[in-house]
Scaffold this motif. Sequence first.
Motif, short mmCIF file in Angstrom:
data_model
loop_
_atom_site.label_atom_id
_atom_site.label_comp_id
_atom_site.label_asym_id
_atom_site.label_seq_id
_atom_site.Cartn_x
_atom_site.Cartn_y
_atom_site.Cartn_z
N UNK A 60 0.72 -1.33 0.12
CA UNK A 60 -0.07 0.06 -0.12
C UNK A 60 0.82 1.31 0.14
N UNK A 61 1.97 1.07 0.93
CA UNK A 61 2.72 2.44 0.96
C UNK A 61 3.46 2.68 -0.48
N UNK A 62 4.14 1.61 -1.10
CA UNK A 62 4.66 1.48 -2.30
C UNK A 62 3.72 2.07 -3.58
N UNK A 63 2.28 1.74 -3.39
CA UNK A 63 1.62 2.27 -4.41
C UNK A 63 0.76 3.54 -4.13
N UNK A 64 1.03 4.27 -3.05
CA UNK A 64 0.76 5.58 -2.78
C UNK A 64 1.04 6.71 -4.03
N UNK A 65 2.43 6.55 -4.47
CA UNK A 65 2.72 7.61 -5.38
C UNK A 65 2.13 7.36 -6.68
N UNK A 66 1.12 6.28 -6.77
CA UNK A 66 0.53 6.10 -7.94
C UNK A 66 -1.04 6.20 -7.66
N UNK A 67 -1.39 5.76 -6.31
CA UNK A 67 -2.97 6.20 -6.23
C UNK A 67 -3.07 7.76 -6.13
N UNK A 68 -2.33 8.33 -5.26
CA UNK A 68 -2.61 9.63 -5.08
C UNK A 68 -2.81 10.64 -6.48
N UNK A 69 -2.05 10.48 -7.31
CA UNK A 69 -2.29 11.18 -8.71
C UNK A 69 -3.52 11.01 -9.34
N UNK A 70 -4.08 9.70 -9.44
CA UNK A 70 -5.04 9.17 -9.97
C UNK A 70 -6.16 9.72 -9.04
#
Length: 361
Positions: free
Chosen positions: A44-54
Motif C-alpha cells: 500500500x505504501x509503495x502504491x501511494x505515489x500512483x494512487x494519489x495522482x489518480x
Amino acid sequence: MSATTAISGTASPPVAAGTDWAGLARRSKAAQRRRSFLLHASLFVCSLPVIVPYVWLLTLAFSPRGAPVGTTILWRALVVILPAIVVWLVMAASPRGNTRALGGLVVVVALALLAVLVGPLISLENWQFLFNPDVVAEIKRGVGDNDYPSIWLAAGNSLLLAGGEMVVVCTVATLAAYYLSRFEFYGRGTFLKGLMVLHAFPVYTLVIPIFLLMYWVGMLDTIVGVVLVIATLELPFAIYIMKGFFDAVPWEIEMSAMADGASRRQAFWLVVLPQVKVGIAAIAIFAFLRGWEEYVFVATLLLSKTNWVMSLFLFFFAQDTMGLDHGLVSAIAVFYLLPSLILYAFTQRYLTQVSFSGIKG
C-alpha cells in the motif's frame, strides 16, 4: 525400536511432555497475521505515489469549472479513503471469520463519509463534452483552431485502432504459434531467436523508417497503416506467449481427435484451440491496451485531425494556449481511462493465468 522408526529409518524428535499446542497454534497464527499485514501495508505504501495522482485526477474532473488546482476535494477524499484502506488491512490480518461483512461495512461507511464531505463540492460542469461534443471545439476555436475534432470521433478512432490491432495480433500470433509449436522445419530455432531479438530492440528507433515506408506505400495518415505497424511490433511477444500455451497442450489429444476421423483443421479448431483460450484472451487484452494507449506512432503517422485518436486529442487539448482548464482536461483524461479500467476489471482473471513456464525453443 518402534515400527514407525524401523520403516522410516530415522527417529522422530522427542515431544516434550505438557507441550502447549494451543499456545503454539495461536503464536503461529499471530505471526502469520503480522506477516500478512506487513506485506499488504508495504504494498500500500509503495502504491501511494500512483494512487494519489489518480485520486487527484478524479477529484479535479468533478471540481467546478475554474476551481483552483489545489482543490479541497482531494484532501477530503484522501482523509476518508486512506484510513478506510488502513482499516481494511487491519481486518485482513484479523483472525475473525466475518472479515467480508466487516469489509462491506467499511465500504458503506467510507461512501457515506464521502457523500457528506465531498458530495456538496462535486460538479458535473467539466463533463459537458459528453453531451455537447462541440464544447472542446468552441474552446479551441477561440485560439484560431476552427477544425478541432469531436471527442467522440477521437474515441471512435481509438476503438477502431485498438480493436483492429487486437484482431490482427490474435489471428497471426495464434496461427504462427501453433505452427512453431507443432511442426519441425529448417531454421525453426533461428526464427525463434530472431523473434526475441526483434522484441528486444527499442521500437521507437524505427519511427523515421516506418514513416518513410508508410509514405511510399500510400498508407500514411490512415488508421489501417497504424494498425499494421503496431500489430507488427507486438507480434513477437504475442507469438511467444501463444507458443507456450500450445506447448502445454499434449500432442496425444490432437492425435486422438485425428484418429477418430477429424481432419487437422478440425482438430485445431475443436480440440486444441479451446485449450488455449486463456492465452488468446491474454494477448487480446494486451494488444487492445497497447493500441488504446499508443501515442508516438499515431503522432507520427496520423496527420489530419479527422484521424486523431484519444491520446492525440488529450495531448493537443492539454497544450497551454490561452490558459489551461485543468478540470476539463482531467475529465477528458478520466474518460480516456475508463475503457482500460473496464476491460481490466472484467478480464483480470485471464491475465493472472498467463504463465511463461511452458515456453521452450
